[in-house]
Design a protein around this motif. Sequence first.
Motif, PDB file in Angstrom:
ATOM      1  N   HIS A  44      41.148  18.421  26.222  1.00  0.00           N
ATOM      2  CA  HIS A  44      39.976  17.943  25.680  1.00  0.00           C
ATOM      3  C   HIS A  44      39.313  17.572  27.145  1.00  0.00           C
ATOM      4  CE1 HIS A  44      40.694  17.734  21.572  1.00  0.00           C
ATOM      5  NE2 HIS A  44      41.918  17.351  22.006  1.00  0.00           N
ATOM      6  N   MET A  45      39.752  16.770  28.230  1.00  0.00           N
ATOM      7  CA  MET A  45      39.214  16.456  29.385  1.00  0.00           C
ATOM      8  C   MET A  45      38.416  17.541  30.230  1.00  0.00           C
ATOM      9  SD  MET A  45      41.747  13.322  30.725  1.00  0.00           S
ATOM     10  CE  MET A  45      41.896  11.714  29.631  1.00  0.00           C
ATOM     11  N   LEU A  46      39.277  18.658  30.133  1.00  0.00           N
ATOM     12  CA  LEU A  46      38.777  19.998  30.804  1.00  0.00           C
ATOM     13  C   LEU A  46      37.360  20.386  30.442  1.00  0.00           C
ATOM     14  CD1 LEU A  46      41.917  22.129  31.198  1.00  0.00           C
ATOM     15  CD2 LEU A  46      40.694  21.083  33.162  1.00  0.00           C
ATOM     16  N   LYS A  47      37.201  20.262  29.132  1.00  0.00           N
ATOM     17  CA  LYS A  47      35.933  20.388  28.632  1.00  0.00           C
ATOM     18  C   LYS A  47      34.761  19.380  28.977  1.00  0.00           C
ATOM     19  CE  LYS A  47      37.757  23.024  24.883  1.00  0.00           C
ATOM     20  NZ  LYS A  47      37.933  22.729  22.998  1.00  0.00           N
ATOM     21  N   ALA A  48      35.436  17.955  29.115  1.00  0.00           N
ATOM     22  CA  ALA A  48      34.172  17.041  29.357  1.00  0.00           C
ATOM     23  C   ALA A  48      34.115  16.994  30.722  1.00  0.00           C
ATOM     24  CB  ALA A  48      35.019  15.674  28.839  1.00  0.00           C
ATOM     25  N   ARG A  49      35.031  17.365  31.459  1.00  0.00           N
ATOM     26  CA  ARG A  49      34.868  17.583  33.082  1.00  0.00           C
ATOM     27  C   ARG A  49      35.151  16.092  33.751  1.00  0.00           C
ATOM     28  NH1 ARG A  49      33.673  22.829  35.022  1.00  0.00           N
ATOM     29  NH2 ARG A  49      33.504  21.836  37.241  1.00  0.00           N
ATOM     30  N   LYS A  50      35.763  15.167  32.952  1.00  0.00           N
ATOM     31  CA  LYS A  50      36.056  13.943  33.535  1.00  0.00           C
ATOM     32  C   LYS A  50      37.475  13.464  32.804  1.00  0.00           C
ATOM     33  CE  LYS A  50      33.276  11.286  30.159  1.00  0.00           C
ATOM     34  NZ  LYS A  50      32.312  10.216  30.173  1.00  0.00           N
ATOM     35  N   GLY A  51      37.880  12.482  33.524  1.00  0.00           N
ATOM     36  CA  GLY A  51      39.056  11.548  32.919  1.00  0.00           C
ATOM     37  C   GLY A  51      40.166  11.202  33.913  1.00  0.00           C
ATOM     38  N   SER A  52      41.071  10.177  33.521  1.00  0.00           N
ATOM     39  CA  SER A  52      41.884   9.768  34.574  1.00  0.00           C
ATOM     40  C   SER A  52      43.243   9.340  33.886  1.00  0.00           C
ATOM     41  CB  SER A  52      41.350   8.290  35.117  1.00  0.00           C
ATOM     42  OG  SER A  52      42.482   7.632  35.806  1.00  0.00           O
ATOM     43  N   PHE A  53      44.297   9.940  34.342  1.00  0.00           N
ATOM     44  CA  PHE A  53      45.543   9.582  33.928  1.00  0.00           C
ATOM     45  C   PHE A  53      46.267   8.565  34.625  1.00  0.00           C
ATOM     46  CE2 PHE A  53      44.910  13.710  32.355  1.00  0.00           C
ATOM     47  CZ  PHE A  53      45.382  13.662  31.063  1.00  0.00           C
ATOM     48  N   VAL A  54      46.816   7.417  34.232  1.00  0.00           N
ATOM     49  CA  VAL A  54      47.967   6.578  35.157  1.00  0.00           C
ATOM     50  C   VAL A  54      49.072   6.745  34.441  1.00  0.00           C
ATOM     51  CG1 VAL A  54      48.160   4.394  35.657  1.00  0.00           C
ATOM     52  CG2 VAL A  54      45.664   5.284  35.782  1.00  0.00           C
TER      53      VAL A  54
END
Length: 245
Positions: A127-137
Amino acid sequence: MMNLTGKKIFVTGGSRGIGAGIVKKLSDLGAQVAFTYSTNEAKAQELLKSLKGDGHLCFQLDISNTEAVENTVAQLYSQWTQVDGVVNNAGITKDQLLLRMKTEDFTQVIQTNLTGAFAVTKAFSKHMLKARKGSFVNISSVIGSTGNAGQTNYAASKGGLESFTKSVALELASRGIRANCIAPGYIKSDMTDALTEDQLKAMTEKIPLQRAGEPSEIASAVAFLLSDEASYITGQTLHVNGGMY
């Protein structure tokens, strides 16, 4: 002060201990939070009701079950149109000396702590690849760097998690997605509350700041890495351990 208003964040193992501290901190900073719990629904619902703001969610999830992870992520996206951050916090210990450790105890810790994080990261990445943003911690541990007698399984899972995170950071950076680790040292919890005075003294003597950390201190570091203020940080492990490593 950091501001996470408008961000939607998913936290595994969020109903108690460090996880609950993270969930509270994120909601205090304005984020909408969805978190998972393994067995104690009453405790999870109690936390859910205590959070600031509206729209928070909780899900029962066995993080070691890949199919259940995929179903939970699909359920979340049926209610939220976006997820800005993911915290892989859920983990277990099954401590024993190597020669006495059962294979299933080694495998179960790896399956939960490492394979679980893999399954969650993979499911959200689509999903984040489509949105082109995101952060994993990802929540690691000082033990992932130092090792510890009686914890070969746990040390392997946390050391693996840090290397996994570096690779994820390299793979997803071109799409604006970041991945980092927090490695806590000794943090106050149900486990440390059960220690004797002598055990607590022996533990704190190893820590230059001479005390155990608070869950809120881990939560603040997590919130920073999820925030826009950390927009140029990826592939890193931030040690929060009072100077012990």
